[in-house]
Design an enzyme around this catalytic site. Structure first.
Site, mmCIF file in Angstrom:
data_model
loop_
_atom_site.group_PDB
_atom_site.id
_atom_site.type_symbol
_atom_site.label_atom_id
_atom_site.label_comp_id
_atom_site.label_asym_id
_atom_site.label_seq_id
_atom_site.Cartn_x
_atom_site.Cartn_y
_atom_site.Cartn_z
ATOM 1 N N LYS A 134 -6.434 10.725 7.363
ATOM 2 C CA LYS A 134 -5.560 11.018 6.243
ATOM 3 C C LYS A 134 -6.074 10.631 4.984
ATOM 4 O O LYS A 134 -5.892 11.170 4.015
ATOM 5 C CB LYS A 134 -4.121 10.282 6.421
ATOM 6 C CG LYS A 134 -2.938 10.718 5.354
ATOM 7 C CD LYS A 134 -1.792 9.800 5.325
ATOM 8 C CE LYS A 134 -2.133 8.418 4.831
ATOM 9 N NZ LYS A 134 -1.312 7.340 4.974
ATOM 10 N N LYS B 150 -8.935 2.926 -3.466
ATOM 11 C CA LYS B 150 -8.766 2.587 -2.065
ATOM 12 C C LYS B 150 -9.308 3.790 -1.274
ATOM 13 O O LYS B 150 -10.065 3.676 -0.132
ATOM 14 C CB LYS B 150 -7.276 2.210 -1.469
ATOM 15 C CG LYS B 150 -7.039 0.785 -1.594
ATOM 16 C CD LYS B 150 -6.074 0.037 -0.653
ATOM 17 C CE LYS B 150 -6.248 0.041 0.936
ATOM 18 N NZ LYS B 150 -5.303 -0.590 1.582
ATOM 19 N N THR C 208 0.920 -1.376 0.185
ATOM 20 C CA THR C 208 0.093 0.025 -0.037
ATOM 21 C C THR C 208 0.910 1.340 -0.137
ATOM 22 O O THR C 208 1.367 1.540 0.891
ATOM 23 C CB THR C 208 -0.971 0.008 1.161
ATOM 24 O OG1 THR C 208 -1.695 -0.893 0.927
ATOM 25 C CG2 THR C 208 -1.728 1.438 1.256
#
Lengths: 293, 293, 293, 293
Positions: free
Chosen positions: A238, A170, A95
């Protein structure tokens, strides 16, 4: 099919083991080489460096802990770049942010290699069970070649087009999840303060149109004020921020996500950033930071 | 067990038929008496007035279309009140506001009768399949007596305490649903404007932590701009408003619900109030009212 | 006092003229040198390059159109850096981002020069009238030396501490202004749709606790749907975004600013970005993009 | 001109005294009759009951503390209704909700009297100085007759059309004020957490486009965490709620007001409802209820 596998952390180890179990020939590498022993016992070959793994295998998968590890494995001495080239494919399932992914992609392509980014959704258990969801993007031919491996690693893989789209997908999913968490928490608070049993609300929700695994899994611990960090709040916030930035670039107004983001920020300001993202419940409850991990 | 049943609309007919099928003796009444024929054919007795049904049965269930019908059946000539009394129970399963429910409750109790409000979640299909979710409140002893009937009518019933709590629980659930719908719509818009396939987003969501029946059912039609009204937007917005009012009474801040409510209001201002509540998607898409039912 | 002055656009010309009028000796430079003639007629000396101006004057002020011009004047050949040094001060009054300001500051300091950033609030008219508000930060000794000049240029100057604080203060002020504009617009819409005269609302507001120049100046044109761009909406939205980012860094939740930002984003998505920021009124009115510049 | 005046609280006493000072003949009444002495000393006649005041004067003004007092003076024994009629006007300047105002209006009109509602903005000091802002609605002819009195009592009076519009106008103004207060508080917090002096922000704001009396008056005490209740937060939040309800009726989306309202609700939940509405600053600061009156 022969594949290289770089990175044997919690996720990588489970994934490489799955590939071996399904008849793939796997050459593994890990920064701490001793971590390779377990995989060797299952039949893996051990490569001494990323470069040697790539030299040996036409397809190499990486599963690394963060952007800096992902960059290091490619660009450092004895790294992927030294051996990547025509006819060889590199698949990064870590990721990472879009910028990191683009940097790797460009370097690999400049050497005439093929690149696919393939971040996953799902953690340890789904990795062990081959139940990950794979969000792939980049070189379509390489993606097609990798489908047999993806079929072993995940319950489903998606090809999303150009590099960066895996990361973006995502963000969108996590934004929906973050806003939904806020809606859920507000409902639990409203029930509680209105004289309804929040536990009963959980039961009613679980039988209705918005029943979902997150409510089922997080609801009971939220009611106890317990926020063991499966996905830390600061990371969720975030992702909300990055999703809102993506919306800003594309002039998409997202008032509910914006309101949810402010609640997550408030939670951060109360020192809840390292707890699970469900700890936003503390903000809405008005308890002000008394949650525990 | 013998029960009376008042109101044979789409929901009531299916519910009464279910009771008959499971061996209950049922005496039915409907304003338009001819609607009783179908149930009579299944073995029901027909009562000429609500009062006569109550006179005959110790337990009487009502399933009426709106608050005014619910009040009329109780307070009008030949209504429930004329025969209710000690040892008799009245169960109103209609969806009404708390004030209506309280008014009926007080009148029934003044006659020494027992009252339970029991609004349901679920529409025609779940009614036919005995898969409703029943949100009951009021007289606990009567609720206990009714459990065999509720077991036939629903997959689950809840006893929520004092009168009004059934209506409140529905508001909380609908508020969560309305906010989640906005989160979902914002995500679909963000995907679309960011170069991701919204259809793929639906597929990814369906494999993840917030997968739920509403996303699955509404997503595809939202992408087509089609909003066949299963639950009209103006009713959803009314429930958001009432939930926010409930929060106001109890000093619960709900910023995400408030933002979602404003989006639904915007949708109303664009003339989308009679479409499905998923038509809020038109507001977020920025198309401004071009949706179709 | 002798000062250099770089940049004779609308603002710079007015400012340099003010300094001359108050007895300063001024050496001016402009990229298009012919623009210096007017100032020469008022008594200014003309410098051929930024470097020559700095060589001649111990204090040099710059007022440039954007960050790229601000950087160019410093770093290009014949730029400020070539002559700045011990005992010389450079004051950039252009509106630039914090990063640009920091870059210039570091370069000047490395040469042992002193630097002050001093963005202003106010446009052409206040510049001519010496009524600017000056938000200075950086070298305090240089700021103190500049006070006589600032007293001529502005009605008030502030020293805000370290470099970057001038830009930050502008963001905070603009954020408050942007949110207040939304509050104002919502009120105008509510009055209109509720059968009250929005014109009367303007009159009532002007007598009350939140009476302010912006309501007075923008209100009448907003009611006419006229949005002549004094401050373009896309710049206001950018400032909202940057202010929210600053809040994100410092964990400050700002739900009202976040909601206002989404309205500005919506306005951008409707193609209103180049109109005045008061054009957010079109979003709230629900007219959808019919405003005119 | 001869006028009756009912209600000699802080506001009423100051207003009646102003009328006397400007040559009006005034007949006063107050529930506690001894409060009339002070006005009698200034030249007022004392009426024994509201009915007697109305019998004596063609125009009667009321300034009462709340809706229940406003209704009582009209509908109780010896009340206004007993003597109101053709050729007589009644002007209620109390702050009441639209429903109360309508009820009084209908009763007065049924007796062939004329009615004007005329809530004011401004408190003790403006009342003494004749500097109120008067928001009148109802019977236009009566309003016209009252202008000489309004000119004495206020710096400005507005005629807003039908009954209810006075109350609505106050709601709109207070909504704008409440949202602007939130914008202001968010800015103060952002400045503080970003290393800027909030005190300097106050100074900068006071020189700019949104400079207004509220910032000037409330800012310094907010920075000290002192919230002496000039306008209690719970009343401001009630007005936000009513303004949002008015928007709901008329399908006006007001996302900034909605976000501000949630912050005020949060403040209420922290027990700040009796402090000044500027105490919402405690919510945004994250201090959680430590403010003092």
């Amino acid at each position: 099919m022969e594949v290289g596998f770089l990175g044997l952390g919690i996720m990588g180890k489970a994934m490489a083991a799955n590939l071996l179990r399904h008849g793939f020939r796997v050459t593994v590498w890990n920064r701490t080489l001793s971590k390779c022993d377990e995989l060797a016992a299952l039949g893996a070959t051990v490569g001494e460096t990323p470069a040697k793994v790539v030299a040996k295998c036409n397809y190499t998968i990486a599963m690394l802990s963060d952007p800096s590890a992902a960059l290091s494995v490619v660009f450092d001495k004895d790294g992927v770049l030294e051996q990547i080239g025509e006819g060889k494919g590199y698949v990064d399932m870590s990721t990472v942010d879009a910028a990191t992914s683009c940097k790797i992609s460009e370097a690999v392509k400049q050497k005439a290699g093929a690149f696919v980014e393939a971040p996953v959704s799902g953690s340890k258990k789904p990795a062990e069970d081959g139940q990950l969801v794979i969000l792939a993007a980049g070189d379509k031919a390489l993606y097609d070649d990798m489908v047999p491996a993806f079929d072993v690693l995940g319950k489903k893989s998606f090809f999303l087009g150009e590099i960066g789209n895996g990361a973006k997908m995502k963000l969108v999913v996590n934004m929906i999840m973050g806003s939904t968490m806020n809606a859920f928490s507000e409902g639990l608070c409203l029930a509680d303060k209105s004289g309804l049993s929040p536990q009963t609300l959980l039961d009613v929700l679980d039988l209705g149109a918005v029943a979902n695994p997150m409510f089922k899994m997080k609801g009971p611990s939220m009611l106890q004020g317990s926020y063991n960090p499966a996905f830390p709040l600061k990371h969720q916030q975030k992702d909300m921020r990055l999703a809102l930035s993506l919306g800003d670039e594309n002039a998409v107004a997202m008032p509910v996500a914006a309101a949810a983001n402010e609640a997550f920020k408030k939670a951060r300001s109360l020192g809840l950033g390292d707890l699970d993202f469900s700890a936003v419940h503390e903000v809405l409850k008005g308890a002000g930071g008394s949650g525990q991990a």
